[in-house]
Design an enzyme around this catalytic site. Structure first.
Site, PDB file in Angstrom:
ATOM      1  N   SER A 178      47.021  11.798  77.570  1.00 24.43           N
ATOM      2  CA  SER A 178      48.118  11.018  78.146  1.00 24.43           C
ATOM      3  C   SER A 178      47.615   9.946  79.114  1.00 24.43           C
ATOM      4  O   SER A 178      46.791  10.199  79.985  1.00 24.43           O
ATOM      5  CB  SER A 178      49.087  11.944  78.892  1.00 24.43           C
ATOM      6  OG  SER A 178      50.065  11.155  79.541  1.00 24.43           O
ATOM      7  N   LYS A 221      60.056  17.978  73.969  1.00 22.65           N
ATOM      8  CA  LYS A 221      61.160  17.048  74.269  1.00 22.65           C
ATOM      9  C   LYS A 221      62.549  17.626  73.970  1.00 22.65           C
ATOM     10  O   LYS A 221      63.495  17.350  74.702  1.00 22.65           O
ATOM     11  CB  LYS A 221      60.971  15.731  73.520  1.00 22.65           C
ATOM     12  CG  LYS A 221      59.853  14.865  74.086  1.00 22.65           C
ATOM     13  CD  LYS A 221      59.815  13.516  73.390  1.00 22.65           C
ATOM     14  CE  LYS A 221      58.765  12.618  74.027  1.00 22.65           C
ATOM     15  NZ  LYS A 221      58.794  11.250  73.499  1.00 22.65           N
ATOM     16  N   ASN A 235      62.711  12.858  77.766  1.00 25.88           N
ATOM     17  CA  ASN A 235      61.338  12.515  78.165  1.00 25.88           C
ATOM     18  C   ASN A 235      61.201  12.370  79.684  1.00 25.88           C
ATOM     19  O   ASN A 235      60.092  12.209  80.188  1.00 25.88           O
ATOM     20  CB  ASN A 235      60.835  11.259  77.434  1.00 25.88           C
ATOM     21  CG  ASN A 235      61.365   9.979  78.034  1.00 25.88           C
ATOM     22  OD1 ASN A 235      62.386   9.972  78.725  1.00 25.88           O
ATOM     23  ND2 ASN A 235      60.685   8.879  77.781  1.00 25.88           N
ATOM     24  N   GLY A 295      60.757   5.036  59.144  1.00 26.40           N
ATOM     25  CA  GLY A 295      60.591   6.368  59.741  1.00 26.40           C
ATOM     26  C   GLY A 295      61.943   6.887  60.214  1.00 26.40           C
ATOM     27  O   GLY A 295      62.862   6.099  60.492  1.00 26.40           O
ATOM     28  N   ALA A 296      62.055   8.215  60.271  1.00 26.79           N
ATOM     29  CA  ALA A 296      63.344   8.808  60.667  1.00 26.79           C
ATOM     30  C   ALA A 296      63.122  10.029  61.554  1.00 26.79           C
ATOM     31  O   ALA A 296      63.928  10.951  61.571  1.00 26.79           O
ATOM     32  CB  ALA A 296      64.142   9.182  59.415  1.00 26.79           C
ATOM     33  N   GLY A 320      61.782  11.611  65.577  1.00 31.26           N
ATOM     34  CA  GLY A 320      62.294  11.508  66.939  1.00 31.26           C
ATOM     35  C   GLY A 320      62.170  10.100  67.503  1.00 31.26           C
ATOM     36  O   GLY A 320      63.092   9.597  68.159  1.00 31.26           O
ATOM     37  N   ILE A 350      55.181   0.992  66.857  1.00 31.03           N
ATOM     38  CA  ILE A 350      55.202   1.704  68.140  1.00 31.03           C
ATOM     39  C   ILE A 350      53.853   2.346  68.460  1.00 31.03           C
ATOM     40  O   ILE A 350      53.644   2.850  69.552  1.00 31.03           O
ATOM     41  CB  ILE A 350      56.326   2.757  68.212  1.00 31.03           C
ATOM     42  CG1 ILE A 350      56.080   3.920  67.251  1.00 31.03           C
ATOM     43  CG2 ILE A 350      57.675   2.120  67.968  1.00 31.03           C
ATOM     44  CD1 ILE A 350      56.943   5.131  67.585  1.00 31.03           C
ATOM     45  N   TYR A 403      50.054   2.403  69.629  1.00 30.15           N
ATOM     46  CA  TYR A 403      49.246   1.512  70.469  1.00 30.15           C
ATOM     47  C   TYR A 403      47.759   1.851  70.436  1.00 30.15           C
ATOM     48  O   TYR A 403      46.947   1.178  71.052  1.00 30.15           O
ATOM     49  CB  TYR A 403      49.757   1.461  71.914  1.00 30.15           C
ATOM     50  CG  TYR A 403      49.895   2.791  72.618  1.00 30.15           C
ATOM     51  CD1 TYR A 403      51.129   3.427  72.664  1.00 30.15           C
ATOM     52  CD2 TYR A 403      48.810   3.383  73.247  1.00 30.15           C
ATOM     53  CE1 TYR A 403      51.270   4.640  73.319  1.00 30.15           C
ATOM     54  CE2 TYR A 403      48.945   4.584  73.899  1.00 30.15           C
ATOM     55  CZ  TYR A 403      50.172   5.215  73.931  1.00 30.15           C
ATOM     56  OH  TYR A 403      50.304   6.422  74.575  1.00 30.15           O
ATOM     57  N   GLN A 454      58.926   2.636  78.868  1.00 32.12           N
ATOM     58  CA  GLN A 454      59.575   3.949  79.005  1.00 32.12           C
ATOM     59  C   GLN A 454      59.126   4.609  80.309  1.00 32.12           C
ATOM     60  O   GLN A 454      59.911   5.264  80.989  1.00 32.12           O
ATOM     61  CB  GLN A 454      59.374   4.861  77.770  1.00 32.12           C
ATOM     62  CG  GLN A 454      57.929   5.278  77.434  1.00 32.12           C
ATOM     63  CD  GLN A 454      57.330   6.328  78.385  1.00 32.12           C
ATOM     64  OE1 GLN A 454      58.038   7.201  78.880  1.00 32.12           O
ATOM     65  NE2 GLN A 454      56.041   6.231  78.628  1.00 32.12           N
TER      66      GLN A 454
HETATM   67  P1  ATR Z   1      58.027  11.272  66.014  1.00 30.61           P
HETATM   68  O1  ATR Z   1      58.758  12.044  67.071  1.00 30.61           O
HETATM   69  O2  ATR Z   1      56.727  10.670  66.506  1.00 30.61           O
HETATM   70  O3  ATR Z   1      58.898  10.280  65.331  1.00 30.61           O
HETATM   71  P2  ATR Z   1      58.325  13.124  63.831  1.00 30.61           P
HETATM   72  O4  ATR Z   1      59.693  13.460  64.305  1.00 30.61           O
HETATM   73  O5  ATR Z   1      57.446  14.205  63.347  1.00 30.61           O
HETATM   74  O6  ATR Z   1      57.516  12.356  64.954  1.00 30.61           O
HETATM   75  O7  ATR Z   1      58.473  12.004  62.662  1.00 30.61           O
HETATM   76  C1  ATR Z   1      57.369  11.454  62.021  1.00 30.61           C
HETATM   77  C2  ATR Z   1      57.819  10.311  61.089  1.00 30.61           C
HETATM   78  O8  ATR Z   1      56.649   9.791  60.457  1.00 30.61           O
HETATM   79  C3  ATR Z   1      58.738  10.748  59.969  1.00 30.61           C
HETATM   80  O9  ATR Z   1      59.587   9.670  59.614  1.00 30.61           O
HETATM   81  C4  ATR Z   1      57.730  11.040  58.842  1.00 30.61           C
HETATM   82  O10 ATR Z   1      58.261  10.959  57.529  1.00 30.61           O
HETATM   83  P3  ATR Z   1      58.905  12.285  56.824  1.00 30.61           P
HETATM   84  O11 ATR Z   1      60.261  12.436  57.418  1.00 30.61           O
HETATM   85  O12 ATR Z   1      58.936  11.941  55.387  1.00 30.61           O
HETATM   86  O13 ATR Z   1      57.986  13.429  57.147  1.00 30.61           O
HETATM   87  C5  ATR Z   1      56.766   9.902  59.033  1.00 30.61           C
HETATM   88  N1  ATR Z   1      55.456  10.187  58.459  1.00 30.61           N
HETATM   89  C6  ATR Z   1      54.494  11.003  58.959  1.00 30.61           C
HETATM   90  N2  ATR Z   1      53.401  10.995  58.149  1.00 30.61           N
HETATM   91  C7  ATR Z   1      53.691  10.145  57.120  1.00 30.61           C
HETATM   92  C8  ATR Z   1      52.977   9.688  55.972  1.00 30.61           C
HETATM   93  N3  ATR Z   1      51.718  10.099  55.720  1.00 30.61           N
HETATM   94  N4  ATR Z   1      53.579   8.780  55.148  1.00 30.61           N
HETATM   95  C9  ATR Z   1      54.833   8.343  55.406  1.00 30.61           C
HETATM   96  N5  ATR Z   1      55.570   8.735  56.471  1.00 30.61           N
HETATM   97  C10 ATR Z   1      55.011   9.617  57.317  1.00 30.61           C
END
Ligand code: ATR
EC number: 1.1.1.25
Length: 280
Positions: free
Chosen positions: A15, A66, A87, A128-129, A131, A217, A219, A247
């Site tokens: 961190s 979280k 957070n 992505g979907a 958190g 997002i 870095y 944040q």
């Molecule tokens: P965070 O809180 O960082 O968003 P998370 O809730 O675990 O972490 O979500 C990770 C995101 O990255 C999800 O959208 C995941 O896609 P899935 O819902 O299909 O799992 C995406 N992700 C992680 N690894 C991936 C990969 N190799 N290819 C495509 N999407 C990926």
């Protein structure tokens, strides 16, 4: 008396929050410090009790606590409720604990610091979907951005997130790739490309139009493969340093009432992470 603040997570040694907040305390001549604490999931409740007992004035919460921390708090605000994630924890004058989430607002502040209001009218694609995507979608809608389209490897998760938002639609990755030129703002929120742990890109950005604003997002690295490809197509790009700093700044402000200097912190962190990336 000296105040102290903290961040709890598992793992936590990576961190950058302790250095950031300590610098802001110094900048503002405050007698306060910020420390990292490695807390295993099974000890979360005891950790919250201990922080309270030991007089911690406020703390940040990171992965994987979280959502799990919510039952241990007295109250959460709307941001945390919508995201089902906290957070930032404030210790109120009566000793009660209030949770909030500054991730989404932090992203929007970082976007507006760099691009002003120019993205407000644009069609948005969130990749992505998880958190992070949820927080960003909430932050964007809260400030009037949208419509928002969500593309995710697992389409059901994109559909669920879209259902939870008032003005959002889910797309498959392939569909999003095919209509990429429709979007004026594209935000990459997956972990693909982070720390070189997962190489590649979550979506092929070859159809990004020049001038599109593309944000990632992540870095570390400062420029993911995805961001680099978008930049080479003529996109204006922004990495995740700004979101991280904002944040943190919003949490700092909740605790102290002071707005810390974000611009110089973004520069310092960029330098620490290897330096030569310029958002543009
Ligand atoms: P965070 O809180 O960082 O968003 P998370 O809730 O675990 O972490 O979500 C990770 C995101 O990255 C999800 O959208 C995941 O896609 P899935 O819902 O299909 O799992 C995406 N992700 C992680 N690894 C991936 C990969 N190799 N290819 C495509 N999407 C990926």
């Amino acid at each position: 008396m000296k105040k102290w603040y903290a961040v709890i997570g598992d793992p936590i040694s990576q961190s950058m929050s302790p250095n950031m907040h300590d610098e802001w305390f110094k900048d503002n001549n405050m007698n306060a410090s910020y420390s990292p604490h490695h807390i295993y999931p099974e000890h979360l409740g005891e950790a919250v009790e201990s922080l309270k007992l030991l007089g911690c004035s406020g703390w940040n919460v990171t992965v994987p606590h979280k959502s799990a921390i919510i039952p241990f708090l007295d109250d959460i605000d709307e941001s945390a409720e919508v995201m089902n994630a906290v957070n930032t924890v404030e210790v109120l004058p009566d000793g009660s604990l209030r949770g909030s989430n500054t991730d989404g607002a932090g992203f929007v502040q970082s976007l507006e610091e760099m691009f002003g209001q120019q993205c407000l009218e644009k069609k948005v694609l969130v990749i992505g979907a998880g958190g992070a995507a949820r927080g960003i979608c909430y932050g964007l809608q809260d400030k009037g951005y949208g419509p928002i389209y969500i593309a995710n490897r697992t389409i059901e998760k994109a559909q669920q997130l879209a259902e939870d938002l008032p003005n959002a639609k889910a797309l498959t990755i392939t569909k999003a790739e095919n209509i990429l030129e429709d979007f004026g703002l594209i935000i990459q929120t997956t972990s693909v490309g982070m720390n070189y742990a997962t190489t590649g890109m979550p979506l092929n950005p070859s159809k990004v139009l020049a001038g599109t604003v593309v944000a990632d997002i992540i870095y570390n690295p400062l420029e993911t493969e995805f961001l680099k490809a978008a930049r080479e197509n003529g996109a204006q790009t922004m990495n995740g340093v700004g979101m991280f700093v904002h944040q943190g700044a919003l949490a700092f402000e909740k605790w102290t009432g002071i707005q810390p200097n974000t611009a110089s912190m973004i520069e310092k962190i960029t330098e620490k992470l290897g330096g030569n990336y310029v958002n543009r």
